[in-house]
Design an enzyme around this catalytic site. Sequence first.
Site, mmCIF file in Angstrom:
data_model
loop_
_atom_site.group_PDB
_atom_site.id
_atom_site.type_symbol
_atom_site.label_atom_id
_atom_site.label_comp_id
_atom_site.label_asym_id
_atom_site.label_seq_id
_atom_site.Cartn_x
_atom_site.Cartn_y
_atom_site.Cartn_z
ATOM 1 N N ASP A 147 12.109 -49.038 5.654
ATOM 2 C CA ASP A 147 12.175 -47.906 6.120
ATOM 3 C C ASP A 147 12.460 -48.051 7.708
ATOM 4 O OD1 ASP A 147 12.535 -45.145 6.382
ATOM 5 O OD2 ASP A 147 10.183 -44.609 6.533
ATOM 6 N N SER A 166 16.474 -41.683 -5.480
ATOM 7 C CA SER A 166 17.128 -40.937 -6.091
ATOM 8 C C SER A 166 17.222 -39.673 -5.142
ATOM 9 C CB SER A 166 16.328 -40.282 -7.431
ATOM 10 O OG SER A 166 15.984 -41.459 -8.394
ATOM 11 N N ASN A 192 17.905 -40.039 -2.022
ATOM 12 C CA ASN A 192 18.827 -40.264 -1.140
ATOM 13 C C ASN A 192 19.980 -39.891 -1.365
ATOM 14 O OD1 ASN A 192 17.256 -43.622 -0.481
ATOM 15 N ND2 ASN A 192 17.006 -41.624 0.679
HETATM 16 C C1 FPP Z 1 15.533 -46.112 4.987
HETATM 17 O O1 FPP Z 1 16.038 -45.987 6.232
HETATM 18 C C2 FPP Z 1 16.411 -47.370 4.367
HETATM 19 C C3 FPP Z 1 17.119 -46.674 3.136
HETATM 20 C C4 FPP Z 1 17.442 -45.162 2.868
HETATM 21 C C5 FPP Z 1 17.947 -47.591 2.416
HETATM 22 C C6 FPP Z 1 17.732 -49.313 2.453
HETATM 23 C C7 FPP Z 1 18.912 -49.908 2.504
HETATM 24 C C8 FPP Z 1 19.062 -51.026 2.950
HETATM 25 C C9 FPP Z 1 18.157 -51.884 3.823
HETATM 26 C C10 FPP Z 1 20.621 -51.704 3.311
HETATM 27 C C11 FPP Z 1 21.059 -52.045 1.965
HETATM 28 C C12 FPP Z 1 20.335 -52.479 1.115
HETATM 29 C C13 FPP Z 1 20.680 -53.709 0.349
HETATM 30 C C14 FPP Z 1 19.918 -54.161 -0.952
HETATM 31 C C15 FPP Z 1 21.836 -54.515 0.826
HETATM 32 P P1 FPP Z 1 16.335 -44.699 7.017
HETATM 33 O O2 FPP Z 1 17.729 -44.290 6.766
HETATM 34 O O3 FPP Z 1 15.470 -43.409 5.940
HETATM 35 O O4 FPP Z 1 15.685 -44.463 8.131
HETATM 36 P P2 FPP Z 1 15.140 -43.534 9.013
HETATM 37 O O5 FPP Z 1 13.913 -42.952 8.363
HETATM 38 O O6 FPP Z 1 14.726 -44.048 10.512
HETATM 39 O O7 FPP Z 1 16.079 -42.355 9.312
#
Ligand code: FPP
Length: 243
Positions: free
Chosen positions: A11, A57, A59
């Site tokens: 996260d 899901s 997202n």
């Molecule tokens: C949360 O950050 C992360 C995600 C929704 C997706 C995780 C994806 C990756 C680490 C990159 C791609 C994955 C792979 C396996 C190559 P957020 O966007 O919710 O952060 P925030 O809460 O600060 O907005």
Amino acid sequence: MGARHVAIIMDGNGRWAKQRGLDRTAGHKEGAKAVRRIVRHAREQGLEWLTLFAFSSLNWARPPYEVRELMDLLVQFLADEEPELLANGIRLTAIGERAYLPRYVREALERVERSTAHCRDMRLVLAVSYDGRRDVVQAVRRLVHMAARGELLAADVGEAHLMAALSTADMPDVDLLIRTSGERRLSGFLPIEACYAELIFTEGLWPDFQTADFDAAMAEYDHRERRFGMTSAQLEAAPAFGR
Ligand code: FPP
């Protein structure tokens, strides 16, 4: 005994980008670099199972361009890392509702699942379009079908049936679950599989997660006493029970 199965909620990508005045997708790109770093390090440390929450899901509700970027990053990751996975004996599999994935993503995932199927040294599981409650629902559906076909009696249903019907059927329970970025929630990640896991919440954002943070979480895990309902004295007398 050290953790066999570590699961991570990665996260904080969006906040990492915001802090720098960048678009959220820049945070995901940097997050993908952290994924590479941690997979490589976990393998070097001899970890057996690593499960990463790559896409919930929930997202799908994000802006379409961000969803597209996450899908593209996943495909890029698979293409870039395949040789390294093979060279290091890492088998990659995915859990989640793969029918919802765009075809190019599903095909990329399945190609690497096939090409690494013989690898035995570590398992990397990507949770993509995954939600634990939905996975329980599909497991219940399977069991109801079995009952309807006369293969299962309600009175015989036990924990093993539920565990075997989940998409994580071939995986051991999660020992250690890490969530970055200061949030203290599970967000539907492996609710049954991690129900006895140690939870570690770190303050840093996922793109900043370093191998030292991973090692610190593993060390903290080693210091915690997992009692599985027993007393400390019982565990001291027969430590094998604590497995
Ligand atoms: C949360 O950050 C992360 C995600 C929704 C997706 C995780 C994806 C990756 C680490 C990159 C791609 C994955 C792979 C396996 C190559 P957020 O966007 O919710 O952060 P925030 O809460 O600060 O907005």
